[in-house]
Scaffold this motif. Sequence first.
Motif, PDB file in Angstrom:
ATOM      1  N   LEU A  35       0.826  -1.205   0.000  1.00  0.00           N
ATOM      2  CA  LEU A  35       0.000   0.000   0.000  1.00  0.00           C
ATOM      3  C   LEU A  35       0.860   1.255   0.000  1.00  0.00           C
ATOM      4  O   LEU A  35       1.820   1.373   0.762  1.00  0.00           O
ATOM      5  CB  LEU A  35      -0.910   0.010   1.231  1.00  0.00           C
ATOM      6  CG  LEU A  35      -1.888  -1.161   1.382  1.00  0.00           C
ATOM      7  CD1 LEU A  35      -2.707  -1.004   2.655  1.00  0.00           C
ATOM      8  CD2 LEU A  35      -2.792  -1.261   0.165  1.00  0.00           C
ATOM      9  N   SER A  36       0.500   2.197  -0.858  1.00  0.00           N
ATOM     10  CA  SER A  36       1.159   3.501  -0.845  1.00  0.00           C
ATOM     11  C   SER A  36       0.515   4.378   0.217  1.00  0.00           C
ATOM     12  O   SER A  36      -0.529   4.036   0.791  1.00  0.00           O
ATOM     13  CB  SER A  36       1.014   4.163  -2.217  1.00  0.00           C
ATOM     14  OG  SER A  36      -0.350   4.515  -2.440  1.00  0.00           O
ATOM     15  N   ARG A  37       1.108   5.523   0.467  1.00  0.00           N
ATOM     16  CA  ARG A  37       0.521   6.454   1.422  1.00  0.00           C
ATOM     17  C   ARG A  37      -0.865   6.902   0.960  1.00  0.00           C
ATOM     18  O   ARG A  37      -1.778   7.081   1.771  1.00  0.00           O
ATOM     19  CB  ARG A  37       1.447   7.652   1.626  1.00  0.00           C
ATOM     20  CG  ARG A  37       2.701   7.329   2.443  1.00  0.00           C
ATOM     21  CD  ARG A  37       3.750   8.425   2.319  1.00  0.00           C
ATOM     22  NE  ARG A  37       4.889   8.235   3.207  1.00  0.00           N
ATOM     23  CZ  ARG A  37       5.872   7.364   2.986  1.00  0.00           C
ATOM     24  NH1 ARG A  37       5.844   6.588   1.905  1.00  0.00           N
ATOM     25  NH2 ARG A  37       6.877   7.263   3.835  1.00  0.00           N
ATOM     26  N   ALA A  38      -1.012   7.066  -0.351  1.00  0.00           N
ATOM     27  CA  ALA A  38      -2.324   7.461  -0.883  1.00  0.00           C
ATOM     28  C   ALA A  38      -3.362   6.355  -0.653  1.00  0.00           C
ATOM     29  O   ALA A  38      -4.515   6.627  -0.309  1.00  0.00           O
ATOM     30  CB  ALA A  38      -2.207   7.778  -2.369  1.00  0.00           C
ATOM     31  N   ASP A  39      -2.943   5.106  -0.859  1.00  0.00           N
ATOM     32  CA  ASP A  39      -3.849   3.978  -0.598  1.00  0.00           C
ATOM     33  C   ASP A  39      -4.292   3.968   0.860  1.00  0.00           C
ATOM     34  O   ASP A  39      -5.471   3.767   1.174  1.00  0.00           O
ATOM     35  CB  ASP A  39      -3.150   2.645  -0.897  1.00  0.00           C
ATOM     36  CG  ASP A  39      -2.804   2.465  -2.360  1.00  0.00           C
ATOM     37  OD1 ASP A  39      -3.549   2.997  -3.213  1.00  0.00           O
ATOM     38  OD2 ASP A  39      -1.804   1.788  -2.647  1.00  0.00           O
ATOM     39  N   ILE A  40      -3.325   4.179   1.740  1.00  0.00           N
ATOM     40  CA  ILE A  40      -3.624   4.148   3.176  1.00  0.00           C
ATOM     41  C   ILE A  40      -4.561   5.291   3.555  1.00  0.00           C
ATOM     42  O   ILE A  40      -5.485   5.112   4.363  1.00  0.00           O
ATOM     43  CB  ILE A  40      -2.317   4.232   3.994  1.00  0.00           C
ATOM     44  CG1 ILE A  40      -1.468   2.980   3.729  1.00  0.00           C
ATOM     45  CG2 ILE A  40      -2.608   4.352   5.490  1.00  0.00           C
ATOM     46  CD1 ILE A  40      -0.056   3.088   4.255  1.00  0.00           C
ATOM     47  N   ALA A  41      -4.346   6.458   2.965  1.00  0.00           N
ATOM     48  CA  ALA A  41      -5.224   7.599   3.245  1.00  0.00           C
ATOM     49  C   ALA A  41      -6.664   7.279   2.836  1.00  0.00           C
ATOM     50  O   ALA A  41      -7.618   7.568   3.574  1.00  0.00           O
ATOM     51  CB  ALA A  41      -4.727   8.837   2.513  1.00  0.00           C
ATOM     52  N   GLN A  42      -6.813   6.643   1.688  1.00  0.00           N
ATOM     53  CA  GLN A  42      -8.149   6.298   1.207  1.00  0.00           C
ATOM     54  C   GLN A  42      -8.814   5.260   2.110  1.00  0.00           C
ATOM     55  O   GLN A  42      -9.976   5.390   2.480  1.00  0.00           O
ATOM     56  CB  GLN A  42      -8.062   5.772  -0.226  1.00  0.00           C
ATOM     57  CG  GLN A  42      -9.423   5.419  -0.829  1.00  0.00           C
ATOM     58  CD  GLN A  42      -9.307   4.929  -2.260  1.00  0.00           C
ATOM     59  OE1 GLN A  42      -8.210   4.680  -2.744  1.00  0.00           O
ATOM     60  NE2 GLN A  42     -10.428   4.797  -2.933  1.00  0.00           N
ATOM     61  N   LEU A  43      -8.049   4.226   2.487  1.00  0.00           N
ATOM     62  CA  LEU A  43      -8.613   3.148   3.296  1.00  0.00           C
ATOM     63  C   LEU A  43      -8.872   3.569   4.746  1.00  0.00           C
ATOM     64  O   LEU A  43      -9.814   3.088   5.372  1.00  0.00           O
ATOM     65  CB  LEU A  43      -7.674   1.937   3.264  1.00  0.00           C
ATOM     66  CG  LEU A  43      -7.565   1.228   1.913  1.00  0.00           C
ATOM     67  CD1 LEU A  43      -6.407   0.231   1.922  1.00  0.00           C
ATOM     68  CD2 LEU A  43      -8.881   0.512   1.588  1.00  0.00           C
ATOM     69  N   SER A  44      -8.035   4.440   5.262  1.00  0.00           N
ATOM     70  CA  SER A  44      -8.183   4.869   6.661  1.00  0.00           C
ATOM     71  C   SER A  44      -9.100   6.083   6.807  1.00  0.00           C
ATOM     72  O   SER A  44      -9.485   6.442   7.929  1.00  0.00           O
ATOM     73  CB  SER A  44      -6.817   5.219   7.250  1.00  0.00           C
ATOM     74  OG  SER A  44      -6.261   6.355   6.598  1.00  0.00           O
ATOM     75  N   GLN A  45      -9.416   6.732   5.660  1.00  0.00           N
ATOM     76  CA  GLN A  45     -10.237   7.945   5.656  1.00  0.00           C
ATOM     77  C   GLN A  45      -9.578   9.087   6.432  1.00  0.00           C
ATOM     78  O   GLN A  45     -10.242   9.918   7.037  1.00  0.00           O
ATOM     79  CB  GLN A  45     -11.639   7.659   6.209  1.00  0.00           C
ATOM     80  CG  GLN A  45     -12.410   6.642   5.374  1.00  0.00           C
ATOM     81  CD  GLN A  45     -13.824   6.428   5.854  1.00  0.00           C
ATOM     82  OE1 GLN A  45     -14.124   6.580   7.039  1.00  0.00           O
ATOM     83  NE2 GLN A  45     -14.713   6.063   4.940  1.00  0.00           N
ATOM     84  N   LEU A  46      -8.246   9.095   6.389  1.00  0.00           N
ATOM     85  CA  LEU A  46      -7.470  10.197   6.937  1.00  0.00           C
ATOM     86  C   LEU A  46      -6.885  11.003   5.791  1.00  0.00           C
ATOM     87  O   LEU A  46      -6.804  10.524   4.656  1.00  0.00           O
ATOM     88  CB  LEU A  46      -6.337   9.663   7.827  1.00  0.00           C
ATOM     89  CG  LEU A  46      -6.756   8.891   9.080  1.00  0.00           C
ATOM     90  CD1 LEU A  46      -5.538   8.248   9.726  1.00  0.00           C
ATOM     91  CD2 LEU A  46      -7.456   9.812  10.076  1.00  0.00           C
ATOM     92  N   ALA A  92      -1.823  14.216   4.289  1.00  0.00           N
ATOM     93  CA  ALA A  92      -0.816  14.856   5.144  1.00  0.00           C
ATOM     94  C   ALA A  92      -0.714  14.141   6.490  1.00  0.00           C
ATOM     95  O   ALA A  92       0.384  13.911   7.010  1.00  0.00           O
ATOM     96  CB  ALA A  92      -1.163  16.328   5.353  1.00  0.00           C
ATOM     97  N   SER A  93      -1.861  13.776   7.071  1.00  0.00           N
ATOM     98  CA  SER A  93      -1.855  13.063   8.347  1.00  0.00           C
ATOM     99  C   SER A  93      -1.198  11.704   8.204  1.00  0.00           C
ATOM    100  O   SER A  93      -0.375  11.304   9.039  1.00  0.00           O
ATOM    101  CB  SER A  93      -3.283  12.895   8.868  1.00  0.00           C
ATOM    102  OG  SER A  93      -3.850  14.142   9.196  1.00  0.00           O
ATOM    103  N   VAL A  94      -1.550  10.999   7.132  1.00  0.00           N
ATOM    104  CA  VAL A  94      -0.974   9.678   6.917  1.00  0.00           C
ATOM    105  C   VAL A  94       0.534   9.769   6.754  1.00  0.00           C
ATOM    106  O   VAL A  94       1.286   8.965   7.313  1.00  0.00           O
ATOM    107  CB  VAL A  94      -1.614   9.007   5.687  1.00  0.00           C
ATOM    108  CG1 VAL A  94      -0.809   7.772   5.260  1.00  0.00           C
ATOM    109  CG2 VAL A  94      -3.054   8.623   5.987  1.00  0.00           C
ATOM    110  N   SER A  95       0.997  10.757   6.009  1.00  0.00           N
ATOM    111  CA  SER A  95       2.434  10.920   5.797  1.00  0.00           C
ATOM    112  C   SER A  95       3.160  11.131   7.118  1.00  0.00           C
ATOM    113  O   SER A  95       4.218  10.532   7.370  1.00  0.00           O
ATOM    114  CB  SER A  95       2.685  12.096   4.859  1.00  0.00           C
ATOM    115  OG  SER A  95       4.066  12.259   4.634  1.00  0.00           O
TER     116      SER A  95
END
Length: 411
Positions: A43-54, A57-60
Amino acid sequence: MRQPATTARAATSSAPGNVGDVRKANLARVLSVIAAAGEDQRLSRADIAQLSQLTKASVSSLVTDLLAAGLVIEIGVHRDGERGRPSVGLVLNPARCVMGMEINVDYIAAGLVDLSGKLLAHEVLPRANHSSTASEVLAALGELSQRLQAAAQAQGLMILGGGLAVPGLVNEEHFTVLQAPNLGWVQQELDVAALLPEPKTRFRLFNEANASALAQQQLMDAQEDNFLFVSGEVGIGGGLIIDAELFVGPQGHAGELGHVVIAPDGKTCRCGGRGCLETIAGQEAILAAANLGAGADSAPRQERISQLYQALETGTEPAAKAVAEAGKSLGIAVASAMRLYNVSTVVFGGHFAALEQWLRPAMEASLQVHAPSIVGQTRLLCSPLGQTGALVGAARSVVGDLLEAPYQLVD
């Protein structure tokens, strides 16, 4: 991989709006998304942001903390059809692990389990623990642990915590074995610091059957959220998974199937009671009924167990009758447990799994007699975990704690 069930929960604050608490919760959310990814997913940071709904910037920012803590690593990923520089994927760090350990009547064992729940190393050492003090057994287990620690270091692995499973009732908070009849232990406080000095997160103590149930839960179908695990060794234990969580009851002792009374006028049990399932279906009880010795003057138990299998293969009557009687009594206990706990799936481990072909017919017949209205919905399974179940379950539970509260390593 299905995430570990655990009885622990991340600490929360009485001030839910606290920025620190929100960040802790978000760290756990991001780590859980990474942990839930399939083995082939990066998972990329963008994938994680989408899946976590964060937000991205927060995910990074959160990923930076998880990388610094060594819980995740970056890995280059080429997506199908793409050219040029690969994107950066994130996975759990394969160089971080937890040590699981087990004390049983005839052996001690230790193993290393990584953050995905995979068993990396496993060593079993036969030992007559029933004739030793708790301090002697802990000293031997400490030496085994040191060997595993040295092996981990040689492979570049960092041990973050540990778990220990024992065949008895425990008080985890005080690292105390309240009662382990087959070891002869009562109110034994264990010096776990001698087993794994300065764990990075925590060390936990488990009942052996509960730990095995946690390990088995990872192998069940996703919709199988309720089952009873029945562990068969010298003693008999039970672990309950209810709504995908380990259920231990208000005092932590739920599931003690081995001490369900089957024969009120039966033999005296090591627990002090009379007619317990263990006196009929425990290893020593079966061996004695099969005329394969009993007590301190007998041959080593593993040798007598091999003789039991040989006798069963050739159809020797005392052995067949002993196992059939064990199956009948096990069916009675399981019928009662299924009604009491409202579960329809029962998983058998230890010698019950090994004896399945001889044990099952009598057990199924017993269930038909004692629980005819529910036997049609009953699923009787045998666990493939063998001797690894308890230590893997203990370790995976500590892994689960870590995934729920990664701030322990981030702070």
